[in-house]
Design a protein around this motif. Structure first.
Motif, PDB file in Angstrom:
ATOM      1  N   ASN A 130       7.467  19.624 -15.064  1.00 49.98           N
ATOM      2  CA  ASN A 130       8.922  19.496 -14.966  1.00 49.98           C
ATOM      3  C   ASN A 130       9.373  18.053 -15.167  1.00 49.98           C
ATOM      4  N   GLY A 131       8.568  17.311 -15.903  1.00 50.87           N
ATOM      5  CA  GLY A 131       8.843  15.889 -16.113  1.00 50.87           C
ATOM      6  C   GLY A 131      10.199  15.597 -16.736  1.00 50.87           C
ATOM      7  N   SER A 132      10.713  16.523 -17.519  1.00 53.94           N
ATOM      8  CA  SER A 132      12.013  16.313 -18.165  1.00 53.94           C
ATOM      9  C   SER A 132      13.145  16.245 -17.146  1.00 53.94           C
ATOM     10  N   GLN A 133      12.870  16.721 -15.928  1.00 58.17           N
ATOM     11  CA  GLN A 133      13.873  16.665 -14.872  1.00 58.17           C
ATOM     12  C   GLN A 133      13.814  15.348 -14.095  1.00 58.17           C
ATOM     13  N   TYR A 134      12.786  14.544 -14.397  1.00 50.41           N
ATOM     14  CA  TYR A 134      12.569  13.300 -13.658  1.00 50.41           C
ATOM     15  C   TYR A 134      12.745  12.075 -14.558  1.00 50.41           C
ATOM     16  N   VAL A 135      13.763  12.114 -15.387  1.00 50.55           N
ATOM     17  CA  VAL A 135      14.043  10.986 -16.273  1.00 50.55           C
ATOM     18  C   VAL A 135      14.872   9.925 -15.548  1.00 50.55           C
ATOM     19  N   THR A 136      15.861  10.370 -14.799  1.00 52.32           N
ATOM     20  CA  THR A 136      16.690   9.449 -14.026  1.00 52.32           C
ATOM     21  C   THR A 136      16.721   9.889 -12.565  1.00 52.32           C
ATOM     22  N   VAL A 137      17.144   8.982 -11.718  1.00 55.57           N
ATOM     23  CA  VAL A 137      17.320   9.326 -10.302  1.00 55.57           C
ATOM     24  C   VAL A 137      18.313  10.479 -10.179  1.00 55.57           C
ATOM     25  N   GLN A 138      19.366  10.411 -10.983  1.00 53.73           N
ATOM     26  CA  GLN A 138      20.416  11.423 -10.896  1.00 53.73           C
ATOM     27  C   GLN A 138      19.913  12.807 -11.305  1.00 53.73           C
ATOM     28  N   SER A 139      19.123  12.871 -12.386  1.00 53.20           N
ATOM     29  CA  SER A 139      18.607  14.172 -12.832  1.00 53.20           C
ATOM     30  C   SER A 139      17.581  14.717 -11.845  1.00 53.20           C
ATOM     31  N   MET A 140      16.795  13.813 -11.234  1.00 57.26           N
ATOM     32  CA  MET A 140      15.812  14.222 -10.235  1.00 57.26           C
ATOM     33  C   MET A 140      16.497  14.825  -9.011  1.00 57.26           C
ATOM     34  N   VAL A 141      17.520  14.162  -8.527  1.00 55.64           N
ATOM     35  CA  VAL A 141      18.232  14.649  -7.344  1.00 55.64           C
ATOM     36  C   VAL A 141      18.846  16.020  -7.621  1.00 55.64           C
ATOM     37  N   LYS A 191       0.833  -1.215   0.000  1.00 59.63           N
ATOM     38  CA  LYS A 191       0.000   0.000   0.000  1.00 59.63           C
ATOM     39  C   LYS A 191       0.859   1.253   0.000  1.00 59.63           C
ATOM     40  N   ASP A 192       1.909   1.224   0.800  1.00 56.58           N
ATOM     41  CA  ASP A 192       2.811   2.373   0.852  1.00 56.58           C
ATOM     42  C   ASP A 192       3.527   2.537  -0.484  1.00 56.58           C
ATOM     43  N   ALA A 193       3.918   1.420  -1.091  1.00 61.06           N
ATOM     44  CA  ALA A 193       4.601   1.479  -2.389  1.00 61.06           C
ATOM     45  C   ALA A 193       3.694   2.078  -3.462  1.00 61.06           C
ATOM     46  N   VAL A 194       2.417   1.702  -3.445  1.00 55.33           N
ATOM     47  CA  VAL A 194       1.466   2.250  -4.417  1.00 55.33           C
ATOM     48  C   VAL A 194       1.393   3.772  -4.292  1.00 55.33           C
ATOM     49  N   ASN A 195       1.315   4.257  -3.069  1.00 54.55           N
ATOM     50  CA  ASN A 195       1.269   5.708  -2.855  1.00 54.55           C
ATOM     51  C   ASN A 195       2.531   6.392  -3.358  1.00 54.55           C
ATOM     52  N   LYS A 196       3.668   5.772  -3.105  1.00 48.79           N
ATOM     53  CA  LYS A 196       4.942   6.359  -3.538  1.00 48.79           C
ATOM     54  C   LYS A 196       5.056   6.352  -5.065  1.00 48.79           C
ATOM     55  N   ILE A 197       4.580   5.286  -5.689  1.00 46.99           N
ATOM     56  CA  ILE A 197       4.598   5.210  -7.151  1.00 46.99           C
ATOM     57  C   ILE A 197       3.771   6.346  -7.754  1.00 46.99           C
ATOM     58  N   LYS A 198       2.595   6.589  -7.172  1.00 41.13           N
ATOM     59  CA  LYS A 198       1.721   7.659  -7.672  1.00 41.13           C
ATOM     60  C   LYS A 198       2.412   9.017  -7.601  1.00 41.13           C
ATOM     61  N   ILE A 199       3.121   9.261  -6.503  1.00 43.43           N
ATOM     62  CA  ILE A 199       3.821  10.540  -6.345  1.00 43.43           C
ATOM     63  C   ILE A 199       4.900  10.695  -7.413  1.00 43.43           C
ATOM     64  N   LEU A 200       5.669   9.638  -7.627  1.00 44.67           N
ATOM     65  CA  LEU A 200       6.735   9.713  -8.628  1.00 44.67           C
ATOM     66  C   LEU A 200       6.171   9.910 -10.030  1.00 44.67           C
ATOM     67  N   VAL A 201       5.075   9.202 -10.334  1.00 40.27           N
ATOM     68  CA  VAL A 201       4.456   9.346 -11.661  1.00 40.27           C
ATOM     69  C   VAL A 201       3.946  10.767 -11.855  1.00 40.27           C
ATOM     70  N   THR A 202       3.383  11.364 -10.798  1.00 40.68           N
ATOM     71  CA  THR A 202       2.928  12.754 -10.879  1.00 40.68           C
ATOM     72  C   THR A 202       4.086  13.676 -11.253  1.00 40.68           C
ATOM     73  N   HIS A 203       5.233  13.452 -10.649  1.00 39.15           N
ATOM     74  CA  HIS A 203       6.416  14.245 -10.993  1.00 39.15           C
ATOM     75  C   HIS A 203       6.858  13.982 -12.432  1.00 39.15           C
ATOM     76  N   MET A 204       6.893  12.713 -12.823  1.00 39.23           N
ATOM     77  CA  MET A 204       7.387  12.336 -14.145  1.00 39.23           C
ATOM     78  C   MET A 204       6.489  12.861 -15.261  1.00 39.23           C
ATOM     79  N   GLU A 205       5.182  12.973 -14.961  1.00 39.75           N
ATOM     80  CA  GLU A 205       4.229  13.423 -15.984  1.00 39.75           C
ATOM     81  C   GLU A 205       3.874  14.895 -15.832  1.00 39.75           C
ATOM     82  N   GLY A 206       4.481  15.567 -14.864  1.00 38.55           N
ATOM     83  CA  GLY A 206       4.182  16.972 -14.618  1.00 38.55           C
ATOM     84  C   GLY A 206       4.929  17.910 -15.538  1.00 38.55           C
TER      85      GLY A 206
END
Length: 215
Positions: A73-84, A56-71
């Motif tokens: 500023n999604g181009s900044q969330y391609v890799t872990v390194q670019s996100m950080v 359940k916690d993983a599902v919530n975390k996945i949703k948050i990451l997808v929101t960032h990736m599709e937002g």
């Protein structure tokens, strides 16, 4: 749970997804990381409610990451390194105080990262144990070496009680839907080093930026 069973094909396909996570220069692609975790959630759900507190916690975390990736500023969330880099440069990560940026990508991924370590340790114990090995012990040991140190006492207590009713090793192998036990063992032997690579690269990168203990 039945719906998840019909959607879950085999653990091999899930672990194969992690092969796609690493770029040539060892950056971790968020798209494939999230896809791998979606599969792991289905796998955990097939095992019943015992792992509900993880999935359940993983599902919530996945949703948050997808929101960032599709937002926007999604181009900044391609890799872990670019996100950080993006979140640190724009002060979207608070390294000291809880709750200021509770849904930052860095903080969210760290929670999945810790859970991935638990799964890696548990699956490795399943792989190397004998047929009569107690999955409750394997799971508890793996949990205590990874996630437990990040959970409050009540969660640790509930997890320990849940692990006591885990099915035996053969039941886990059956749910993996790979084939006879020797094939499962071989598959895990090939796939788990890939999970370990993704984990270690993420771990070292977070450590470089002093983010392994984000509140």
């Amino acid at each position: 749970m039945d719906n998840d069973k019909t959607l879950f094909s085999s653990l091999k396909e899930v672990l194969d997804t992690f092969k796609l996570c690493l770029s040539e220069n060892k950056e971790v692609y968020l798209e494939h990381y999230v896809a791998g975790w979606r599969g792991l959630v289905k796998f955990l759900n097939c095992l019943g409610s015992v792992f509900g507190f993880i999935s359940k916690d993983a599902v919530n975390k996945i949703k948050i990451l997808v929101t960032h990736m599709e937002g926007e500023n999604g181009s900044q969330y391609v890799t872990v390194q670019s996100m950080v880099k993006y979140e640190l440069d724009n002060e979207l990560v608070d390294l000291t105080k809880r709750g200021i940026h509770p849904e930052s990508g860095c903080r969210t991924l760290l929670r999945l990262h810790r859970a991935l370590r638990w799964l890696e340790l548990f699956l490795e114990r399943l792989r190397t144990s004998n047929e009569d090995g107690k999955t409750s012990v394997m799971c508890s040991e793996s949990y205590n070496e990874s996630l437990a140190q990040h959970h409050p006492w009540m969660v640790r207590k509930a997890a320990g009680m849940a692990f006591c009713v885990l099915p035996g090793r053969p039941a886990f192998f059956e749910v993996m839907n790979v084939g006879p036990p020797e094939q499962v063992v071989a598959m895990l032997g090939e796939a788990l080093p890939l999970i370990s690579d993704v984990y270690q690269i993420t771990e070292e990168f977070y450590a470089q930026h002093n983010m392994l203990d984000l509140p």
